[in-house]
Design an enzyme around this catalytic site. Structure first.
Site, PDB file in Angstrom:
ATOM      1  N   LYS A   4      34.126  48.876  42.991  1.00 50.63           N
ATOM      2  CA  LYS A   4      33.763  48.066  43.851  1.00 50.63           C
ATOM      3  C   LYS A   4      32.975  48.880  45.075  1.00 50.63           C
ATOM      4  O   LYS A   4      32.222  48.269  45.765  1.00 50.63           O
ATOM      5  CB  LYS A   4      34.916  47.253  44.527  1.00 50.63           C
TER       6      LYS A   4
ATOM      7  N   LYS B 122      41.110  47.655  50.361  1.00 46.30           N
ATOM      8  CA  LYS B 122      40.666  47.095  48.975  1.00 46.30           C
ATOM      9  C   LYS B 122      40.866  48.621  48.048  1.00 46.30           C
ATOM     10  O   LYS B 122      40.356  49.274  48.180  1.00 46.30           O
ATOM     11  CB  LYS B 122      39.607  46.582  48.892  1.00 46.30           C
TER      12      LYS B 122
ATOM     13  N   LYS C 173      35.760  45.095  56.942  1.00 49.36           N
ATOM     14  CA  LYS C 173      36.072  44.507  58.039  1.00 49.36           C
ATOM     15  C   LYS C 173      36.535  42.995  57.555  1.00 49.36           C
ATOM     16  O   LYS C 173      36.038  42.488  56.506  1.00 49.36           O
ATOM     17  CB  LYS C 173      34.679  44.083  59.034  1.00 49.36           C
TER      18      LYS C 173
ATOM     19  N   ILE D 206      37.206  39.467  57.584  1.00 52.14           N
ATOM     20  CA  ILE D 206      36.529  38.178  58.236  1.00 52.14           C
ATOM     21  C   ILE D 206      37.443  37.109  58.074  1.00 52.14           C
ATOM     22  O   ILE D 206      37.467  36.484  57.293  1.00 52.14           O
ATOM     23  CB  ILE D 206      35.082  37.711  57.417  1.00 52.14           C
TER      24      ILE D 206
ATOM     25  N   LYS E   7      42.105  31.582  43.140  1.00 57.72           N
ATOM     26  CA  LYS E   7      41.472  30.434  43.366  1.00 57.72           C
ATOM     27  C   LYS E   7      42.295  29.197  42.707  1.00 57.72           C
ATOM     28  O   LYS E   7      42.827  29.322  41.651  1.00 57.72           O
ATOM     29  CB  LYS E   7      40.115  30.391  42.473  1.00 57.72           C
TER      30      LYS E   7
ATOM     31  N   ASN F 231      31.552  39.910  39.440  1.00 58.53           N
ATOM     32  CA  ASN F 231      32.263  39.681  38.187  1.00 58.53           C
ATOM     33  C   ASN F 231      31.355  39.668  36.863  1.00 58.53           C
ATOM     34  O   ASN F 231      30.597  38.898  36.856  1.00 58.53           O
ATOM     35  CB  ASN F 231      33.091  38.399  38.305  1.00 58.53           C
TER      36      ASN F 231
ATOM     37  N   ARG G 200      31.206  38.936  33.958  1.00 56.38           N
ATOM     38  CA  ARG G 200      31.780  38.329  32.794  1.00 56.38           C
ATOM     39  C   ARG G 200      31.519  36.927  32.863  1.00 56.38           C
ATOM     40  O   ARG G 200      31.196  36.366  33.959  1.00 56.38           O
ATOM     41  CB  ARG G 200      33.563  38.463  32.720  1.00 56.38           C
TER      42      ARG G 200
ATOM     43  N   ARG H 115      42.690  23.762  38.831  1.00 57.56           N
ATOM     44  CA  ARG H 115      43.426  24.771  37.865  1.00 57.56           C
ATOM     45  C   ARG H 115      44.783  24.104  37.883  1.00 57.56           C
ATOM     46  O   ARG H 115      45.678  24.352  38.982  1.00 57.56           O
ATOM     47  CB  ARG H 115      43.402  26.238  38.505  1.00 57.56           C
TER      48      ARG H 115
HETATM   49  P1  ADP Z   1      37.569  34.023  38.471  1.00 57.53           P
HETATM   50  O1  ADP Z   1      37.368  35.404  39.209  1.00 57.53           O
HETATM   51  O2  ADP Z   1      36.772  33.943  36.994  1.00 57.53           O
HETATM   52  O3  ADP Z   1      37.993  32.946  39.224  1.00 57.53           O
HETATM   53  P2  ADP Z   1      40.192  35.185  38.257  1.00 57.53           P
HETATM   54  O4  ADP Z   1      40.085  36.140  39.461  1.00 57.53           O
HETATM   55  O5  ADP Z   1      41.276  33.958  39.029  1.00 57.53           O
HETATM   56  O6  ADP Z   1      39.099  34.409  37.833  1.00 57.53           O
HETATM   57  O7  ADP Z   1      40.883  35.422  36.883  1.00 57.53           O
HETATM   58  C1  ADP Z   1      40.416  36.152  36.149  1.00 57.53           C
HETATM   59  C2  ADP Z   1      41.334  36.588  35.185  1.00 57.53           C
HETATM   60  O8  ADP Z   1      42.416  37.627  35.809  1.00 57.53           O
HETATM   61  C3  ADP Z   1      42.039  35.837  34.269  1.00 57.53           C
HETATM   62  O9  ADP Z   1      42.305  36.175  33.100  1.00 57.53           O
HETATM   63  C4  ADP Z   1      43.258  35.702  34.940  1.00 57.53           C
HETATM   64  O10 ADP Z   1      44.275  35.125  34.315  1.00 57.53           O
HETATM   65  C5  ADP Z   1      43.661  37.011  35.578  1.00 57.53           C
HETATM   66  N1  ADP Z   1      44.236  36.975  36.807  1.00 57.53           N
HETATM   67  C6  ADP Z   1      44.201  36.328  37.947  1.00 57.53           C
HETATM   68  N2  ADP Z   1      45.103  36.364  38.731  1.00 57.53           N
HETATM   69  C7  ADP Z   1      45.943  37.366  38.059  1.00 57.53           C
HETATM   70  C8  ADP Z   1      47.223  37.932  38.654  1.00 57.53           C
HETATM   71  N3  ADP Z   1      47.693  37.868  39.763  1.00 57.53           N
HETATM   72  N4  ADP Z   1      47.667  38.906  37.764  1.00 57.53           N
HETATM   73  C9  ADP Z   1      47.190  38.981  36.578  1.00 57.53           C
HETATM   74  N5  ADP Z   1      46.275  38.724  35.969  1.00 57.53           N
HETATM   75  C10 ADP Z   1      45.219  37.516  36.962  1.00 57.53           C
HETATM   76  P1  ADP Z   2      39.090  40.343  43.526  1.00 52.99           P
HETATM   77  O1  ADP Z   2      38.280  41.579  42.731  1.00 52.99           O
HETATM   78  O2  ADP Z   2      40.634  40.658  43.394  1.00 52.99           O
HETATM   79  O3  ADP Z   2      38.597  39.061  43.115  1.00 52.99           O
HETATM   80  P2  ADP Z   2      37.558  40.163  45.930  1.00 52.99           P
HETATM   81  O4  ADP Z   2      36.940  41.448  46.800  1.00 52.99           O
HETATM   82  O5  ADP Z   2      36.630  39.341  45.307  1.00 52.99           O
HETATM   83  O6  ADP Z   2      38.631  40.806  44.984  1.00 52.99           O
HETATM   84  O7  ADP Z   2      38.348  39.489  47.283  1.00 52.99           O
HETATM   85  C1  ADP Z   2      39.079  38.350  46.743  1.00 52.99           C
HETATM   86  C2  ADP Z   2      39.511  37.385  47.851  1.00 52.99           C
HETATM   87  O8  ADP Z   2      40.035  38.103  48.993  1.00 52.99           O
HETATM   88  C3  ADP Z   2      38.176  36.833  48.459  1.00 52.99           C
HETATM   89  O9  ADP Z   2      37.902  35.542  47.620  1.00 52.99           O
HETATM   90  C4  ADP Z   2      38.689  36.428  49.917  1.00 52.99           C
HETATM   91  O10 ADP Z   2      39.459  35.283  50.060  1.00 52.99           O
HETATM   92  C5  ADP Z   2      39.435  37.642  50.211  1.00 52.99           C
HETATM   93  N1  ADP Z   2      38.758  38.662  50.787  1.00 52.99           N
HETATM   94  C6  ADP Z   2      37.927  39.711  50.400  1.00 52.99           C
HETATM   95  N2  ADP Z   2      37.256  40.540  51.252  1.00 52.99           N
HETATM   96  C7  ADP Z   2      37.512  39.795  52.532  1.00 52.99           C
HETATM   97  C8  ADP Z   2      37.251  40.228  53.531  1.00 52.99           C
HETATM   98  N3  ADP Z   2      36.411  41.273  53.905  1.00 52.99           N
HETATM   99  N4  ADP Z   2      37.529  39.333  54.686  1.00 52.99           N
HETATM  100  C9  ADP Z   2      38.296  38.496  54.488  1.00 52.99           C
HETATM  101  N5  ADP Z   2      38.830  38.150  53.349  1.00 52.99           N
HETATM  102  C10 ADP Z   2      38.448  38.786  52.238  1.00 52.99           C
HETATM  103 MG    MG Z   3      36.737  38.401  43.364  1.00 50.04          MG
END
Ligand code: ADP
Ligand code: ADP
Ligand code: MG
Length: 453
Positions: A116, A158, A201, A203, A238, A291, A293, A339
């Site tokens: 990332k 992160k 930062k 947000i 989510k 993502n 995928r 979900r």
């Molecule tokens: P998306 O980004 O498609 O909304 P998620 O990030 O919620 O999906 O989940 C993507 C994959 O990661 C799924 O297979 C889900 O089961 C897995 N996953 C989500 N949260 C967790 C967690 N806390 N621990 C392990 N696997 C997770």
């Molecule tokens: P993941 O790979 O676990 O999905 P993301 O970077 O997509 O990680 O972040 C997951 C969630 O964390 C976001 O959907 C948001 O709710 C929160 N988040 C991520 N970055 C920030 C930020 N800079 N400020 C506030 N919330 C954040």
């Molecule tokens: Mg994400």
């Protein structure tokens, strides 16, 4: 076109992929763990092969066994679904080395987006806005303090290899930063095999808005609009998603869509992917991650565009040109996904396992249920707690909400606690109905309801 595809996944997404294959006249191979022998995808697929015991590290993460299963059955391609090996560049490489087509982007694109911190740098060069933060990985504590001092607290630490909502920590001040940094690095090393972390930062009151993109292997790509995914638990998982976002104007939709296409182009992306953005209360947006995928919530995009994303994933992987053009993409009506999980809201959303003695699904006009469960199904203890996704479509958001409420009322699952009562509470909340939400909404609602996590 492929004659046979192996699905390297389980649960509802395996069922979803088998359905697309069958409609395309492609034979399917289900791989499964010993704990999933009686699961729906195993029943639905043309062939099945057991790849190991219940724990996913021994089965759904077992690259040699999965690739062997493809070679033995003569599958020409592997669909990885989401989670598990779907964003694992070396798995995609092994597939290619064995002459099996990985249904997804190239190992190089996976790698460039999977890290990332590197992805942030790539985006900056491609003129996709990023949230203020560190230039890549933090070298040491001194750099962390300097960057946080410059951008101002609160900040988020992160894990560069993080995902699924894990590896994110909010930090309010210097003292906390020093403490959290060490813990976050140790945790990231243990969970993701990579201790690197970076800073962003934090947000407050942001919305999570993401854009679906679709690129073929000949450089042509489009976006299919956005999904609003701000309804997340305190652990950033989510819960309710919708398309379109009631927050975006057509002009904003075009701008964020173009930014997503630029992001994908910057890494030579092919296949379906999602660019996630932070959307601020003053209507700015920043790249968060991509993502590489298919995503859990892809059906809401399918509902409003009428485009079958999994079918396109397969066609693109088979080398076909994307025949869709940006101008032709129209968004019709409104779609919401809930979900449904085997989690007990009254017990801190603890995951439950056990036999579902009876199941009754909702149905009717504009209703889609993607699931692996059935009456008599036993939920294994090894995997995530997802039981089903309920997706509704209606001409507008108000009707979609009414339809989802009706579905949640109809949905009956006996034998396990579920989060359905919590989903109902969300769908009845005035703030949700009026779209006055941010990522802070669900944690607040959980607190108000006395549902600690
Ligand atoms: P998306 O980004 O498609 O909304 P998620 O990030 O919620 O999906 O989940 C993507 C994959 O990661 C799924 O297979 C889900 O089961 C897995 N996953 C989500 N949260 C967790 C967690 N806390 N621990 C392990 N696997 C997770
Ligand atoms: P993941 O790979 O676990 O999905 P993301 O970077 O997509 O990680 O972040 C997951 C969630 O964390 C976001 O959907 C948001 O709710 C929160 N988040 C991520 N970055 C920030 C930020 N800079 N400020 C506030 N919330 C954040
Ligand atoms: Mg994400």
């Amino acid at each position: 076109m492929f004659k046979k595809i192996l699905i390297a996944n389980r649960g509802e997404i395996a069922v979803r992929i088998i359905r697309a294959c069958r409609e395309m006249n492609i034979a399917t191979v289900a791989v499964y763990s010993e704990a999933d022998a009686d699961s729906l995808p195993v029943h639905l697929a043309d062939e099945k092969i057991c790849i190991g015991p219940g724990p996913s590290k021994d089965s759904y993460f077992n690259i040699p066994n999965i690739v062997s299963a493809a070679l033995i059955t003569g599958a020409e391609a592997i669909h990885p679904g989401y989670g598990f090996l779907s964003e694992n560049a070396s798995f995609a490489e092994v597939c290619a080395a064995c002459g099996i087509k990985f249904i997804g982007p190239s190992p190089d694109a996976i790698e460039r987006m999977g890290d990332k911190a590197t992805a942030r740098e790539t985006m900056q060069k491609a003129k996709v806005p990023i949230v203020p933060g560190s230039d890549g990985i933090l070298a040491n504590e001194t750099e962390a303090l300097r960057v946080a001092g410059r951008i101002g607290y609160p900040v988020v630490v992160k894990a560069t290899a993080g995902g699924g909502g894990r590896g994110i920590r909010v930090v309010e001040d210097e003292e906390e930063l020093v403490r959290v940094l060490k813990v976050a690095q140790a945790e990231a090393a243990a969970s993701f095999g990579n201790a690197d972390v970076y800073l962003e930062k934090y947000i407050r009151d942001m919305r999570h808005i993401e854009v679906q993109v679709l690129f073929d292997e000949h450089g042509h790509g489009i976006h299919l609009g956005e999904r609003e995914c701000s309804l997340q638990t305190v652990r950033h998982q989510k819960v309710v998603e919708e398309a379109p976002s009631a927050t975006l104007t057509p002009a904003l939709r075009r701008r964020i869509g173009e930014a997503a296409v630029r992001a994908a182009k910057a890494v030579g992306y092919a296949n379906a992917g999602t660019v996630e953005f932070i959307f601020t209360p003053d209507e700015n947006f920043y790249f968060m991650e991509m993502n590489t995928r298919i995503q859990v919530e892809h059906p809401v995009t399918e509902a409003v565009t009428g485009i079958d994303l999994v079918r396109w994933q397969i066609r693109i992987a088979a080398g076909e040109a994307l025949t869709l053009h940006q101008k032709e993409i129209v968004w019709n009506g409104h779609s919401i996904e809930c979900r449904v999980t085997a989690q007990d809201p009254q017990k801190g959303f603890a995951p439950a396992a056990g036999t579902l003695s009876q199941v009754r699904f909702p149905g009717g006009l504009g209703v889609r249920v993607d699931t692996q469960i059935y009456g008599g199904y036993t939920v294994p203890p090894f995997y995530d707690s997802n039981l089903a996704k309920v997706i509704v479509w209606a001409p507008d958001r108000t009707e979609a909400i009414a339809r989802m409420r009706r579905c949640l009322q109809e949905f009956e699952i006996e034998g396990s606690p579920t989060n359905i009562p919590f989903l109902q509470r969300i769908l009845e909340d005035e703030r949700y109905i009026e779209n006055a939400v941010s990522t802070a909404f669900l944690p607040r609602l959980m607190e108000e309801a006395g549902l600690a996590i």
